[in-house]
Motif scaffolding. Structure first.
Motif, PDB file in Angstrom:
ATOM      1  N   ARG A  85     -14.144 -12.018   3.418  1.00 45.76           N
ATOM      2  CA  ARG A  85     -12.854 -12.415   2.850  1.00 45.76           C
ATOM      3  C   ARG A  85     -11.955 -11.195   2.680  1.00 45.76           C
ATOM      4  NH1 ARG A  85     -13.953 -17.007  -1.825  1.00 45.76           N
ATOM      5  NH2 ARG A  85     -15.067 -18.479  -0.499  1.00 45.76           N
ATOM      6  N   HIS A  86     -12.535 -10.068   2.298  1.00 45.75           N
ATOM      7  CA  HIS A  86     -11.760  -8.835   2.167  1.00 45.75           C
ATOM      8  C   HIS A  86     -11.208  -8.419   3.523  1.00 45.75           C
ATOM      9  CE1 HIS A  86     -13.421  -7.301  -1.940  1.00 45.75           C
ATOM     10  NE2 HIS A  86     -13.141  -8.581  -1.949  1.00 45.75           N
ATOM     11  N   ASP A  87     -12.004  -8.606   4.558  1.00 44.35           N
ATOM     12  CA  ASP A  87     -11.547  -8.235   5.897  1.00 44.35           C
ATOM     13  C   ASP A  87     -10.389  -9.119   6.355  1.00 44.35           C
ATOM     14  OD1 ASP A  87     -13.405  -6.231   6.057  1.00 44.35           O
ATOM     15  OD2 ASP A  87     -14.923  -7.481   7.025  1.00 44.35           O
ATOM     16  N   ASP A  88     -10.309 -10.327   5.797  1.00 44.16           N
ATOM     17  CA  ASP A  88      -9.235 -11.245   6.179  1.00 44.16           C
ATOM     18  C   ASP A  88      -7.891 -10.841   5.574  1.00 44.16           C
ATOM     19  OD1 ASP A  88     -10.974 -12.737   7.654  1.00 44.16           O
ATOM     20  OD2 ASP A  88     -11.323 -14.245   6.099  1.00 44.16           O
ATOM     21  N   VAL A  89      -7.924 -10.049   4.500  1.00 43.73           N
ATOM     22  CA  VAL A  89      -6.684  -9.602   3.860  1.00 43.73           C
ATOM     23  C   VAL A  89      -6.153  -8.407   4.632  1.00 43.73           C
ATOM     24  CG1 VAL A  89      -5.634  -8.698   1.762  1.00 43.73           C
ATOM     25  CG2 VAL A  89      -7.464 -10.398   1.604  1.00 43.73           C
ATOM     26  N   GLN A  90      -4.990  -8.573   5.252  1.00 41.03           N
ATOM     27  CA  GLN A  90      -4.440  -7.489   6.062  1.00 41.03           C
ATOM     28  C   GLN A  90      -2.921  -7.494   6.010  1.00 41.03           C
ATOM     29  OE1 GLN A  90      -4.974  -8.266  10.422  1.00 41.03           O
ATOM     30  NE2 GLN A  90      -6.348  -9.879   9.654  1.00 41.03           N
ATOM     31  N   GLY A  91      -2.353  -6.355   6.319  1.00 43.58           N
ATOM     32  CA  GLY A  91      -0.903  -6.205   6.291  1.00 43.58           C
ATOM     33  C   GLY A  91      -0.503  -4.904   5.633  1.00 43.58           C
ATOM     34  N   LYS A  92       0.797  -4.751   5.413  1.00 41.56           N
ATOM     35  CA  LYS A  92       1.335  -3.541   4.789  1.00 41.56           C
ATOM     36  C   LYS A  92       1.709  -3.810   3.343  1.00 41.56           C
ATOM     37  CE  LYS A  92       3.184  -1.548   9.056  1.00 41.56           C
ATOM     38  NZ  LYS A  92       4.393  -1.001   9.739  1.00 41.56           N
ATOM     39  N   LEU A  93       1.562  -2.773   2.532  1.00 38.29           N
ATOM     40  CA  LEU A  93       1.885  -2.874   1.109  1.00 38.29           C
ATOM     41  C   LEU A  93       2.648  -1.631   0.686  1.00 38.29           C
ATOM     42  CD1 LEU A  93       1.413  -4.543  -1.524  1.00 38.29           C
ATOM     43  CD2 LEU A  93      -0.591  -3.106  -1.919  1.00 38.29           C
ATOM     44  N   ARG A  94       3.826  -1.821   0.098  1.00 40.24           N
ATOM     45  CA  ARG A  94       4.655  -0.712  -0.373  1.00 40.24           C
ATOM     46  C   ARG A  94       4.638  -0.714  -1.898  1.00 40.24           C
ATOM     47  NH1 ARG A  94       8.653   1.004   3.426  1.00 40.24           N
ATOM     48  NH2 ARG A  94      10.190   1.299   1.781  1.00 40.24           N
ATOM     49  N   ILE A  95       4.131   0.365  -2.479  1.00 41.24           N
ATOM     50  CA  ILE A  95       4.055   0.442  -3.941  1.00 41.24           C
ATOM     51  C   ILE A  95       4.740   1.720  -4.429  1.00 41.24           C
ATOM     52  CG2 ILE A  95       1.902  -0.870  -3.997  1.00 41.24           C
ATOM     53  CD1 ILE A  95       0.471   1.763  -4.682  1.00 41.24           C
ATOM     54  N   GLY A  96       5.292   1.654  -5.625  1.00 48.64           N
ATOM     55  CA  GLY A  96       5.883   2.815  -6.272  1.00 48.64           C
ATOM     56  C   GLY A  96       5.034   3.246  -7.452  1.00 48.64           C
ATOM     57  N   LEU A  97       4.887   4.545  -7.630  1.00 46.25           N
ATOM     58  CA  LEU A  97       4.143   5.100  -8.759  1.00 46.25           C
ATOM     59  C   LEU A  97       5.024   6.076  -9.518  1.00 46.25           C
ATOM     60  CD1 LEU A  97       0.667   5.913  -7.130  1.00 46.25           C
ATOM     61  CD2 LEU A  97       1.321   3.873  -8.399  1.00 46.25           C
ATOM     62  N   GLN A  98       5.110   5.900 -10.804  1.00 49.98           N
ATOM     63  CA  GLN A  98       5.836   6.852 -11.638  1.00 49.98           C
ATOM     64  C   GLN A  98       5.046   8.162 -11.694  1.00 49.98           C
ATOM     65  OE1 GLN A  98       6.432   5.348 -15.557  1.00 49.98           O
ATOM     66  NE2 GLN A  98       7.865   6.953 -16.174  1.00 49.98           N
ATOM     67  N   PRO A  99       5.727   9.321 -11.706  1.00 51.23           N
ATOM     68  CA  PRO A  99       5.003  10.585 -11.830  1.00 51.23           C
ATOM     69  C   PRO A  99       4.064  10.560 -13.037  1.00 51.23           C
ATOM     70  CG  PRO A  99       7.296  11.010 -11.338  1.00 51.23           C
ATOM     71  CD  PRO A  99       7.182   9.526 -11.589  1.00 51.23           C
ATOM     72  N   PHE A 100       2.877  11.059 -12.857  1.00 51.32           N
ATOM     73  CA  PHE A 100       1.736  11.116 -13.761  1.00 51.32           C
ATOM     74  C   PHE A 100       0.919   9.830 -13.711  1.00 51.32           C
ATOM     75  CE2 PHE A 100       2.993   8.495 -17.423  1.00 51.32           C
ATOM     76  CZ  PHE A 100       1.778   8.223 -18.030  1.00 51.32           C
ATOM     77  N   VAL A 101       1.562   8.691 -13.434  1.00 51.45           N
ATOM     78  CA  VAL A 101       0.803   7.457 -13.268  1.00 51.45           C
ATOM     79  C   VAL A 101      -0.094   7.561 -12.033  1.00 51.45           C
ATOM     80  CG1 VAL A 101       0.984   4.978 -12.765  1.00 51.45           C
ATOM     81  CG2 VAL A 101       2.445   5.999 -14.503  1.00 51.45           C
ATOM     82  N   ASP A 102       0.359   8.319 -11.024  1.00 51.76           N
ATOM     83  CA  ASP A 102      -0.471   8.506  -9.830  1.00 51.76           C
ATOM     84  C   ASP A 102      -1.807   9.154 -10.179  1.00 51.76           C
ATOM     85  OD1 ASP A 102       0.864  10.869 -10.489  1.00 51.76           O
ATOM     86  OD2 ASP A 102       0.828  11.623  -8.447  1.00 51.76           O
ATOM     87  N   LYS A 103      -1.797  10.038 -11.177  1.00 56.44           N
ATOM     88  CA  LYS A 103      -3.036  10.705 -11.612  1.00 56.44           C
ATOM     89  C   LYS A 103      -4.002   9.713 -12.259  1.00 56.44           C
ATOM     90  CE  LYS A 103      -4.608  14.508 -14.616  1.00 56.44           C
ATOM     91  NZ  LYS A 103      -5.448  15.179 -13.623  1.00 56.44           N
ATOM     92  N   LEU A 104      -3.465   8.707 -12.918  1.00 58.74           N
ATOM     93  CA  LEU A 104      -4.299   7.701 -13.577  1.00 58.74           C
ATOM     94  C   LEU A 104      -4.816   6.659 -12.600  1.00 58.74           C
ATOM     95  CD1 LEU A 104      -2.206   6.949 -16.801  1.00 58.74           C
ATOM     96  CD2 LEU A 104      -3.987   8.650 -16.476  1.00 58.74           C
ATOM     97  N   MET A 105      -4.011   6.356 -11.578  1.00 54.88           N
ATOM     98  CA  MET A 105      -4.325   5.242 -10.690  1.00 54.88           C
ATOM     99  C   MET A 105      -5.016   5.652  -9.396  1.00 54.88           C
ATOM    100  SD  MET A 105      -3.357   2.331 -12.006  1.00 54.88           S
ATOM    101  CE  MET A 105      -3.914   2.913 -13.612  1.00 54.88           C
ATOM    102  N   ASP A 106      -5.142   6.954  -9.138  1.00 53.23           N
ATOM    103  CA  ASP A 106      -5.627   7.380  -7.821  1.00 53.23           C
ATOM    104  C   ASP A 106      -6.994   6.800  -7.475  1.00 53.23           C
ATOM    105  OD1 ASP A 106      -6.945   8.895  -9.707  1.00 53.23           O
ATOM    106  OD2 ASP A 106      -6.384  10.849  -8.896  1.00 53.23           O
ATOM    107  N   LYS A 107      -7.928   6.828  -8.412  1.00 46.23           N
ATOM    108  CA  LYS A 107      -9.269   6.320  -8.121  1.00 46.23           C
ATOM    109  C   LYS A 107      -9.262   4.808  -7.946  1.00 46.23           C
ATOM    110  CE  LYS A 107     -11.769  10.010 -10.512  1.00 46.23           C
ATOM    111  NZ  LYS A 107     -10.619  10.765 -10.927  1.00 46.23           N
ATOM    112  N   HIS A 108      -8.437   4.108  -8.723  1.00 47.63           N
ATOM    113  CA  HIS A 108      -8.378   2.648  -8.629  1.00 47.63           C
ATOM    114  C   HIS A 108      -7.739   2.216  -7.303  1.00 47.63           C
ATOM    115  CE1 HIS A 108      -9.686   2.653 -12.705  1.00 47.63           C
ATOM    116  NE2 HIS A 108      -8.562   3.162 -13.176  1.00 47.63           N
ATOM    117  N   ILE A 109      -6.707   2.947  -6.880  1.00 50.72           N
ATOM    118  CA  ILE A 109      -6.067   2.622  -5.604  1.00 50.72           C
ATOM    119  C   ILE A 109      -7.015   2.929  -4.446  1.00 50.72           C
ATOM    120  CG2 ILE A 109      -4.182   3.265  -4.053  1.00 50.72           C
ATOM    121  CD1 ILE A 109      -2.428   3.577  -6.563  1.00 50.72           C
TER     122      ILE A 109
END
Length: 290
Positions: A85-109
């Motif tokens: 099912r994960h393999d069936d999910v495909q396409g492009k995704l554009r996301i914005g991250l506020q500075p410093f939030v990238d440090k918190l979310m990097d492992k989750h992303i």
């Protein structure tokens, strides 16, 4: 409780240390400690005896470990059935991250990208204003703070607390800080939010202090690095300072004081239906950050 908490417990039990367990799972020690405390509270019994050097399982902890270890293994293998099912999910995704939030979310992303290999992710570091969603044609944006304008829906991911920090280098060369009034004799580093509003005073639980800044920054990443470099004292989200505190690079000044709590949210436009990929991303991130 969820399977992630049980995996944390198993790791701590095997390694005998919050720090070692955090490293093995590529997460933060403070998060491991909090999750284990929550698990013990839910179970109504201590799972570990804690000393300054090592953590040992209690009798209840040993029984619990024996019961859940095979169950967690079975649950993890059961998830393989749905991998297609994960393999069936495909396409492009554009996301914005506020500075410093990238440090918190990097492992989750990174976890999301690994789980959905057919998704192409494009990441923008943005000031954090909701207008950036439409301007950059983003599927969603992760930011900190209140959102009071715009046709925006939001989902809370986590909450962070702000506290005062200074580098050991700065404190070695400066006068002693024993009370909040002593801050008037120190170099303070200030924050200007995404709407251009400067924090003219620091508000704590029962007191506040007017701030005469040496440096003003519009993002927490810059504040963090200036503080780490010894430029002065600042307010930082505890979650991005925790590693530097553990490494004794930063010191929590007057640790009994808190400057309050702020939410981190995923923002999405209300006037358009999310793409299938965006919907999966929001659901996935919401699940693993809890």
């Amino acid at each position: 409780m969820n399977i992630k908490d049980l995996e944390l417990f198993i790791a701590v039990a095997k390694l005998g240390s919050f720090t070692k367990a955090a490293k093995s799972l590529d997460t933060r020690r403070a998060l491991v400690s909090r999750r284990i405390a929550d698990l013990e509270k839910q179970l109504g019994a201590p799972l570990f005896t804690r000393t300054t050097r090592v953590m040992n399982l209690t009798a209840s902890g040993k029984r619990y470990l024996a019961q859940i270890t095979p169950l967690v293994s079975q649950l993890n293998h059961a998830g393989d059935v749905f991998k297609h099912r994960h393999d069936d999910v495909q396409g492009k995704l554009r996301i914005g991250l506020q500075p410093f939030v990238d440090k918190l979310m990097d492992k989750h992303i990174a976890h999301f990208v690994h789980a959905y290999p057919q998704v192409q992710l494009e990441v923008f570091i943005v000031p954090g204003q909701h207008q950036d969603i439409k301007r950059l044609n983003l599927d969603c944006m992760i930011n900190a703070g209140e959102v009071t304008k715009g046709n925006i829906s939001k989902q809370k991911l986590m909450t962070f607390e702000r506290k005062m920090y200074a580098s050991s280098l700065y404190l070695e060369k400066s006068s002693v800080i024993e009370t909040i009034d002593d801050l008037h004799y120190h170099s303070l580093l200030g924050y200007r939010d995404t709407e251009g509003v400067l924090e003219h005073q620091w508000n704590f639980q029962h007191t506040n202090v007017s701030a005469n800044y040496k440096i003003i920054c519009s993002d927490y990443n810059s504040l963090y690095h200036f503080c780490l470099g010894g430029a002065g004292i600042t307010l930082l989200p505890q979650v991005i300072a925790v590693d530097a505190v553990e490494n004794q690079q930063l010191i929590n000044v007057l640790p009994e004081l808190s400057a309050g709590f702020t939410d981190i949210n995923i923002l999405s436009p209300k006037d358009s239906a999310p793409s299938p990929v965006a919907k999966v991303f929001v659901e996935h991130l919401g699940d693993i950050v809890k």
